[in-house]
Design an enzyme around this catalytic site. Sequence first.
Site, mmCIF file in Angstrom:
data_model
loop_
_atom_site.group_PDB
_atom_site.id
_atom_site.type_symbol
_atom_site.label_atom_id
_atom_site.label_comp_id
_atom_site.label_asym_id
_atom_site.label_seq_id
_atom_site.Cartn_x
_atom_site.Cartn_y
_atom_site.Cartn_z
ATOM 1 C CE LYS A 47 8.875 -60.743 -0.235
ATOM 2 N NZ LYS A 47 7.645 -61.154 0.454
ATOM 3 C CB THR A 48 5.755 -56.593 -4.844
ATOM 4 O OG1 THR A 48 6.285 -57.926 -4.839
ATOM 5 C CG2 THR A 48 5.660 -56.115 -6.276
ATOM 6 C CG ASP B 290 9.617 -58.343 -6.251
ATOM 7 O OD1 ASP B 290 9.893 -58.851 -5.143
ATOM 8 O OD2 ASP B 290 8.450 -58.076 -6.602
ATOM 9 C CD GLU B 291 8.919 -63.114 -6.201
ATOM 10 O OE1 GLU B 291 9.405 -63.961 -5.423
ATOM 11 O OE2 GLU B 291 7.707 -62.842 -6.234
ATOM 12 C CD GLN C 2 7.061 -66.030 -1.076
ATOM 13 O OE1 GLN C 2 6.388 -66.052 -2.095
ATOM 14 N NE2 GLN C 2 7.100 -64.973 -0.286
ATOM 15 N NE ARG D 264 1.782 -66.665 -3.536
ATOM 16 C CZ ARG D 264 2.509 -65.612 -3.177
ATOM 17 N NH1 ARG D 264 2.452 -64.503 -3.860
ATOM 18 N NH2 ARG D 264 3.289 -65.646 -2.116
HETATM 19 P P1 ATP Z 1 4.991 -62.020 -1.992
HETATM 20 O O1 ATP Z 1 5.950 -62.521 -0.975
HETATM 21 O O2 ATP Z 1 3.879 -62.956 -2.203
HETATM 22 O O3 ATP Z 1 5.668 -61.537 -3.222
HETATM 23 P P2 ATP Z 1 4.888 -59.283 -1.117
HETATM 24 O O4 ATP Z 1 5.666 -59.231 0.149
HETATM 25 O O5 ATP Z 1 5.557 -58.798 -2.333
HETATM 26 O O6 ATP Z 1 4.289 -60.733 -1.315
HETATM 27 P P3 ATP Z 1 2.820 -57.434 -1.818
HETATM 28 O O7 ATP Z 1 2.333 -58.157 -2.988
HETATM 29 O O8 ATP Z 1 3.643 -56.209 -2.018
HETATM 30 O O9 ATP Z 1 3.574 -58.448 -0.846
HETATM 31 O O10 ATP Z 1 1.620 -57.055 -0.868
HETATM 32 C C1 ATP Z 1 0.624 -58.001 -0.520
HETATM 33 C C2 ATP Z 1 -0.724 -57.329 -0.454
HETATM 34 O O11 ATP Z 1 -0.796 -56.484 0.677
HETATM 35 C C3 ATP Z 1 -0.992 -56.459 -1.649
HETATM 36 O O12 ATP Z 1 -2.360 -56.555 -1.963
HETATM 37 C C4 ATP Z 1 -0.662 -55.074 -1.146
HETATM 38 O O13 ATP Z 1 -1.365 -54.078 -1.843
HETATM 39 C C5 ATP Z 1 -1.088 -55.151 0.310
HETATM 40 N N1 ATP Z 1 -0.313 -54.248 1.175
HETATM 41 C C6 ATP Z 1 1.011 -54.260 1.367
HETATM 42 N N2 ATP Z 1 1.381 -53.301 2.235
HETATM 43 C C7 ATP Z 1 0.258 -52.663 2.617
HETATM 44 C C8 ATP Z 1 -0.023 -51.569 3.516
HETATM 45 N N3 ATP Z 1 0.922 -50.950 4.194
HETATM 46 N N4 ATP Z 1 -1.311 -51.198 3.639
HETATM 47 C C9 ATP Z 1 -2.293 -51.815 2.953
HETATM 48 N N5 ATP Z 1 -2.087 -52.853 2.107
HETATM 49 C C10 ATP Z 1 -0.833 -53.272 1.925
HETATM 50 MG MG MG Z 2 5.995 -59.785 -4.126
#
Ligand code: ATP
Ligand code: MG
Length: 749
Positions: free
Chosen positions: A32-33, A207-208, A238, A613
């Site tokens: 997402k981030t 975000d969040e 979350q 995490r």
């Molecule tokens: P959270 O819910 O904990 O906030 P999130 O959904 O925001 O998580 P991110 O932090 O954006 O997730 O991504 C999680 C990890 O996966 C990061 O290390 C990111 O670089 C990696 N990642 C996300 N998408 C891809 C992708 N398409 N290919 C490779 N790595 C990815």
């Molecule tokens: Mg995130």
Amino acid sequence: MVNLDDLNAEQRAAVLHRGGPLLVLAGAGSGKTRVIVHRIASLVAGGVPAWSILAMTFTNKAAGEMRERAGALLGPLAEGLWVSTFHATGAAILRREVEAVGLSPRFSIYDDTDQLGLARHVLREAGREGDAAAGRDLLAAVDRKKSGMGEPPDGGTAMLIERYDRALRAANAVDFGDLLLLPVELFARRPEVLERWRRRFSHVLVDEFQDTNRIQYRLLKLLCPDGMDLCVVGDDDQSIYGWRGAEVSNILDFEKDYPGATVVKLERNYRSDGNILAAAQAVIAQNPHRHDKTLWTDRPAGARIGLLVAGDDYEEADRIAAFLAERHRAGTPLGEMAVFYRINAQSRVLEDGLRLARVPYVIVRGRSFYERAEIKDAVAYLRLLINPRSDADVLRIINSPPRKIGEATVERLSRHAAARGLCLYDALAEGELSANADLDGGSRGRLAAFRQLLDDLIATCAHGNAREAAEAVLTRTGLLDRYARQEGPEAQERVENLRELLRAAAESDVRASTAVAPGPAEPGADLGEESDPLLSFLEEIALLGDADQETGRDRVSLMTLHAAKGLEFDVVAIAGMEEGVFPHSRAIASHAFYAGEEELHEERRLCYVGFTRARRRLVVSCAFRRALFGDPKMNPPSRFLREVPAELLDGILPAAERRAVPMAGERTIDRSYDQSWRGDRFPARVRRPAAPPAPRAETARATGATVRHAVFGVGKVVAADGEGPDAKLTVRFPSVGDKRIVARFVTPV
Ligand code: ATP
Ligand code: MG
């Protein structure tokens, strides 16, 4: 053009979506981030000026990371991007609209302490100063009102809040709540101002989003009424700030509020190994009414979840530290490891464990235990008992807890002391007070009572130990009572911290009592002669403070589970997974008494946040015995541990009802129950601060040996003169350098 190759199809769709509200609702670690960051990059690459993009999140750390990642994708084009926290955005808007809100340009932002001082001032003016808890209560009411929580305050409180706000303005200041509320009110009142800001931000990203409260949501609604260029991302699983007014309905009802919104779901988790993800999902699956989500990974299953069952929290800390040290040797950078805990008071024992194992760490957000205001207050009293001449300590606590000694009075006292060349304590003596013509009768009486309080404490504590002194200070000064009488999680935490201080004092006493036998009066034996337990305790604290000041990035991060949101680490350990700790006793109580399960569900979401995490290794731990808030308790393992399928756990969860633990005071722990995981078979080191081992094997104190001293901590023997318990050792301590110490005052580590 921004390279979109490292995104999956759904992520790409979210990044490229234009012209209409967009919600990305997806589980942890699904990118997402990453979508937010790439979307910003893609907008800028497509010609949207960076300065017209507003991206918001909740913590400075998260905002900083976002900015960095966008900068990496965009290079110089990222110049002018507005990526910040909600509060910082509010502050920036206010700075540019000072006139419209009736502030002058260099207004101050009051922090918690300032706010409290002001609240007390207002209460004093209103003739309502009697109640020590009233200041905090007023602030809590202010917070609730300003974040749009609950019912509007009753007439009396509303009047006080109004006075408080007036006093804030008179000081040309705003508080934290104002940072969001004032812009929202301004926008609602002045359409032409709002219009300017709408034009200013062509695109808004959040975000969040699951943690937004009512005011934050209103701000978004005002800035993006039709949501044409609004993109929010979040995960209802979350949502962990309900207790602060976050409304998960903001994300769940997004489609209702913004009809025609595009919803993108991301289902692939890129962060965690299979077993970690499976464990997290098994736990969160126990919550009802969830937005249906699936998460999968094509990463290998990886290691199972390490389950650490310790005899007590000290052993827990030692074993977590040993595990992290072992992982570090195996190649994981310290900065890629973290320890989470549910409540701040847990950090002290964990810090001790890490320090003893020489694992560098840093406390993320939140101050180290001894830096907390309530602990500083208590320690200031204790220091005064030893050294009443310490003016800074007098100034710190002369009106803490509040005893109606105002600033003007303190000023008059200080002036008199300065003129007569006295310390404040001496200026508080009866004769001096009556000679101080500046004071009125009331102030004189209050100052005399304060001096009397100090003298009583000094008399009581002259021959006592640190624990007795600390207890006398907490109870007689009203420090403990002041918070015990307040409602709310913050006050409760302060009470917990103060109780934790009692426990630290008690432990220090035990250490000091093993070092009593004063050696012969000779140089080098001076520290061995230390037999004033309160002084030893205070010295320990002071030296601890020194060691805390090192900084650097290559450290293990210690933080609460709440602070961990949005972050990721290769290795994560979660301490204190016990009923009453995590889930917090408050959530269990509310579950039992009010049949209100929401708090428990929020705890479970917090557990999900914690588990997710971890990238490669997750260790969860519980202790049979924990003396977190003073008295030892035997908490059963957390229900969340039981919700993890047994085959995912490396270790056997003890039955909840088993009590195979020694009673308080017993020195040995029956380890037969302990079939648990042992940190990759890393030998567990058991430390018993409540019962330090009797001095043994002389050889352990030979040159090169590592030893522990009650005051100076752990050091290395660099020279030994003589043999046996009376040998004179030169020990090198990282904190204080070389010290000559008689052998029986150190114990081998
Ligand atoms: P959270 O819910 O904990 O906030 P999130 O959904 O925001 O998580 P991110 O932090 O954006 O997730 O991504 C999680 C990890 O996966 C990061 O290390 C990111 O670089 C990696 N990642 C996300 N998408 C891809 C992708 N398409 N290919 C490779 N790595 C990815
Ligand atoms: Mg995130």
